[in-house]
Write a protein that holds these residues in place. Structure first.
Motif, mmCIF file in Angstrom:
data_model
loop_
_atom_site.group_PDB
_atom_site.id
_atom_site.type_symbol
_atom_site.label_atom_id
_atom_site.label_comp_id
_atom_site.label_asym_id
_atom_site.label_seq_id
_atom_site.Cartn_x
_atom_site.Cartn_y
_atom_site.Cartn_z
ATOM 1 N N THR A 17 0.841 -1.192 0.000
ATOM 2 C CA THR A 17 0.000 0.000 0.000
ATOM 3 C C THR A 17 0.881 1.248 0.000
ATOM 4 O O THR A 17 2.047 1.189 0.362
ATOM 5 N N ALA A 18 0.296 2.351 -0.391
ATOM 6 C CA ALA A 18 1.048 3.610 -0.409
ATOM 7 C C ALA A 18 1.393 4.013 1.016
ATOM 8 O O ALA A 18 0.581 3.891 1.924
ATOM 9 N N SER A 19 2.608 4.489 1.213
ATOM 10 C CA SER A 19 3.030 4.921 2.538
ATOM 11 C C SER A 19 2.513 6.328 2.806
ATOM 12 O O SER A 19 2.070 7.035 1.901
ATOM 13 N N LEU A 20 2.566 6.729 4.068
ATOM 14 C CA LEU A 20 2.112 8.068 4.440
ATOM 15 C C LEU A 20 2.882 9.149 3.700
ATOM 16 O O LEU A 20 2.320 10.178 3.323
ATOM 17 N N SER A 21 4.173 8.910 3.478
ATOM 18 C CA SER A 21 4.990 9.924 2.809
ATOM 19 C C SER A 21 4.618 10.081 1.340
ATOM 20 O O SER A 21 4.926 11.091 0.723
ATOM 21 N N ALA A 22 3.946 9.067 0.763
ATOM 22 C CA ALA A 22 3.522 9.165 -0.638
ATOM 23 C C ALA A 22 2.240 9.974 -0.785
ATOM 24 O O ALA A 22 1.865 10.365 -1.888
ATOM 25 N N LEU A 23 1.567 10.229 0.326
ATOM 26 C CA LEU A 23 0.279 10.910 0.256
ATOM 27 C C LEU A 23 0.381 12.311 -0.310
ATOM 28 O O LEU A 23 -0.489 12.742 -1.065
ATOM 29 N N VAL A 24 1.408 13.039 0.081
ATOM 30 C CA VAL A 24 1.526 14.434 -0.371
ATOM 31 C C VAL A 24 1.537 14.519 -1.896
ATOM 32 O O VAL A 24 0.716 15.226 -2.490
ATOM 33 N N PRO A 25 2.447 13.806 -2.594
ATOM 34 C CA PRO A 25 2.425 13.885 -4.057
ATOM 35 C C PRO A 25 1.163 13.303 -4.691
ATOM 36 O O PRO A 25 0.649 13.861 -5.661
ATOM 37 N N LEU A 26 0.649 12.199 -4.150
ATOM 38 C CA LEU A 26 -0.554 11.587 -4.727
ATOM 39 C C LEU A 26 -1.746 12.530 -4.628
ATOM 40 O O LEU A 26 -2.508 12.707 -5.590
ATOM 41 N N ASN A 27 -1.913 13.137 -3.452
ATOM 42 C CA ASN A 27 -3.040 14.051 -3.263
ATOM 43 C C ASN A 27 -2.845 15.344 -4.052
ATOM 44 O O ASN A 27 -3.808 15.897 -4.588
ATOM 45 N N LEU A 28 -1.603 15.832 -4.109
ATOM 46 C CA LEU A 28 -1.331 17.044 -4.870
ATOM 47 C C LEU A 28 -1.649 16.828 -6.346
ATOM 48 O O LEU A 28 -2.281 17.679 -6.995
ATOM 49 N N PHE A 29 -1.232 15.695 -6.879
ATOM 50 C CA PHE A 29 -1.498 15.377 -8.286
ATOM 51 C C PHE A 29 -3.000 15.354 -8.549
ATOM 52 O O PHE A 29 -3.486 15.937 -9.536
ATOM 53 N N THR A 30 -3.745 14.680 -7.679
ATOM 54 C CA THR A 30 -5.204 14.589 -7.836
ATOM 55 C C THR A 30 -5.850 15.966 -7.735
ATOM 56 O O THR A 30 -6.762 16.299 -8.501
ATOM 57 N N GLU A 31 -5.372 16.777 -6.803
ATOM 58 C CA GLU A 31 -5.911 18.136 -6.637
ATOM 59 C C GLU A 31 -5.679 18.969 -7.899
ATOM 60 O O GLU A 31 -6.572 19.711 -8.332
ATOM 61 N N LEU A 32 -4.498 18.845 -8.498
ATOM 62 C CA LEU A 32 -4.209 19.588 -9.727
ATOM 63 C C LEU A 32 -5.113 19.136 -10.866
ATOM 64 O O LEU A 32 -5.581 19.966 -11.661
ATOM 65 N N LEU A 33 -5.376 17.838 -10.959
ATOM 66 C CA LEU A 33 -6.286 17.341 -11.998
ATOM 67 C C LEU A 33 -7.664 17.975 -11.862
ATOM 68 O O LEU A 33 -8.290 18.366 -12.859
ATOM 69 N N ILE A 34 -8.146 18.059 -10.624
ATOM 70 C CA ILE A 34 -9.491 18.599 -10.381
ATOM 71 C C ILE A 34 -9.521 20.101 -10.587
ATOM 72 O O ILE A 34 -10.402 20.639 -11.281
ATOM 73 N N ASP A 35 -8.564 20.790 -10.016
ATOM 74 C CA ASP A 35 -8.537 22.256 -10.093
ATOM 75 C C ASP A 35 -8.331 22.758 -11.521
ATOM 76 O O ASP A 35 -8.944 23.740 -11.946
ATOM 77 N N PHE A 36 -7.449 22.070 -12.263
ATOM 78 C CA PHE A 36 -7.096 22.526 -13.606
ATOM 79 C C PHE A 36 -7.622 21.560 -14.666
ATOM 80 O O PHE A 36 -6.951 21.284 -15.657
ATOM 81 N N TYR A 37 -8.828 21.064 -14.433
ATOM 82 C CA TYR A 37 -9.436 20.070 -15.329
ATOM 83 C C TYR A 37 -9.402 20.511 -16.790
ATOM 84 O O TYR A 37 -8.970 19.761 -17.667
#
Length: 429
Positions: free
Chosen positions: A369-389
């Motif tokens: 599973t993804a580690s806690l430290s991977a959350l920042v980039p994973l969530n940031l990437f998803t946020e950019l997809l949504i914000d800049f759809y």
């Protein structure tokens, strides 16, 4: 005696996490891997594990920092329903926090943390747990006490969680095996996992996008996805906390069964807007390969090392490199999530909030599973997809740094037929 003494003093080395940066604000604690993410439970709630066997001796770990790190971790999820699994094995006199620390910890975790904690599973409880319970019973509310479930064996977790997603320490697994081996007479009943059966022609969960497409006359958007999105667009856009709440495990199983059997589902019958929301997340999480594909995982982790002004461009490159089918389904989903974020004044679900919910449902590593430290980039990437759809999905070309192949986009723009009045969102019906 010598063997017992060795068991008492030996502590495993810190868990190696290649994604953990030495500049992490809690690197000194995080490097031990005591706290981990473990996907979702059967109700669609984020699961966080705490492993005592990974706690080093007390003189090597600042317990105040451990408490701060635990709060730092939970702060990312306390707005959503979540579950905690506590692996008690490995807590010894050598690494055990003081009772004063435990009392402080309980007081620190106020209503903000307790409200959305829906279940606390204590695995391999001992007499020490019973003593603690008696000490803290006057402080623990009856309502909170009902959230605690004691499990004697790891197999008991299968009833409540997606067991294969759990990152269980090998020490805990060996301890569980030893416990079973010590049983006199009959061993405790083993959960029998039925042999895998071929999927039904109408199967929606646990099968590939290609399988669903082949069985649905070439339709690119899976029926379960189209129906949940359509329903939530009509009735859920202004619901506060959309996608943050969980739902009844049995109801989710019943709805999944209906879809897998090809039967119609009327969400109005359930009188709970969170059911189609959980069904959508569950569908994504049960895909054999994540929507963003395993090949993209390392590229997505690198998003934080890209200069801020270039991150949207990098997101676009990664997305354009997806196989055609994944690209279309992802575009359909992100278009809807962008629409949800546009109503955040009512639903409180900003692009950042939605990213915390959907990040791990769109991408996860091929192993573990993804580690806690991977959350920042994973969530940031998803946020950019949504914000800049509209920026990310406005064209489809092959970036030079990704391999050629499966990048044509035949007449799928019909899925996105025009802008909604007054908003930067596309029609996803």
């Amino acid at each position: 005696i010598l063997i017992l003494r060795r068991e008492e003093t030996f502590m495993p080395p810190p868990l190696e996490d290649p994604e953990l940066n030495i500049h992490h604000p809690y690197y000194d604690v995080a490097r031990h891997g005591i706290i981990q993410l473990a996907g979702d439970d059967n109700s669609g709630r984020m699961v966080i594990t705490f492993s005592c066997c990974r706690m080093p001796p007390s003189h090597q770990l600042n317990h105040t920092r451990l408490l701060e790190y635990l709060k730092y971790t939970l702060d990312q999820y306390v707005e959503n329903d979540y579950t905690v699994v506590y692996f008690h094995y490995g807590l010894k006199s050598l690494n055990k926090p003081s009772l004063k620390w435990l009392q402080t910890a309980y007081k620190e975790f106020d209503r903000k943390y307790k409200k959305n904690l829906k279940a606390l599973y204590v695995v391999h409880p001992t007499n020490f747990i019973k003593i603690l319970w008696n000490i803290f019973k006057p402080l623990i509310s009856h309502k909170f006490g009902k959230k605690i479930t004691y499990l004697n064996y790891l197999s008991d977790l299968r009833e409540h969680l997606k067991y294969d997603q759990l990152n269980i320490p090998q020490e805990v697994i060996r301890h569980d095996e030893n416990l079973r081996g010590r049983q006199k007479g009959k061993l405790p009943p083993v959960v029998k996992v039925p042999p895998p059966r071929p999927p039904l022609p109408t199967q929606q969960f646990g099968v590939s996008l290609q399988y669903i497409k082949d069985k649905n006359k070439g339709e690119l958007i899976p029926p379960v996805m189209k129906e949940t999105v359509s329903y939530l667009k009509r009735k859920g856009l202004q619901v506060e906390g959309l996608f943050r709440r969980s739902a009844s495990i049995q109801t989710i199983k019943d709805v999944q069964k209906l879809y897998n059997q090809g039967k119609s589902v009327n969400f109005d019958d359930y009188h709970d807007i969170h059911i189609p929301a959980v069904i959508l997340k569950t569908f994504l999480r049960e895909l054999p390969q994540p929507l963003l594909t395993f090949e993209c995982y390392d590229h997505i982790l690198g998003i934080t090392s890209v200069e801020s002004s270039l991150r949207v461009t990098r997101c676009k490159q990664i997305v354009q490199g997806l196989p055609e089918h994944n690209y279309v389904v992802l575009k359909y989903l992100i278009c809807f999530l962008h629409m949800v974020s546009q109503e955040s004044i009512y639903n409180r679900m900003t692009a950042s909030s939605l990213a915390c919910v959907f990040g791990l449902n769109l991408i996860w590593p091929s192993k573990g599973t993804a580690s806690l430290s991977a959350l920042v980039p994973l969530n940031l990437f998803t946020e950019l997809l949504i914000d800049f759809y509209t920026n990310v999905f406005n064209s489809r070309t092959v970036p030079a740094w990704l391999p050629e192949g499966k990048v044509s986009l035949p007449q799928t723009e019909a899925l996105y037929s025009g802008l909604s009045p007054g908003k930067k969102t596309f029609n996803t019906d």
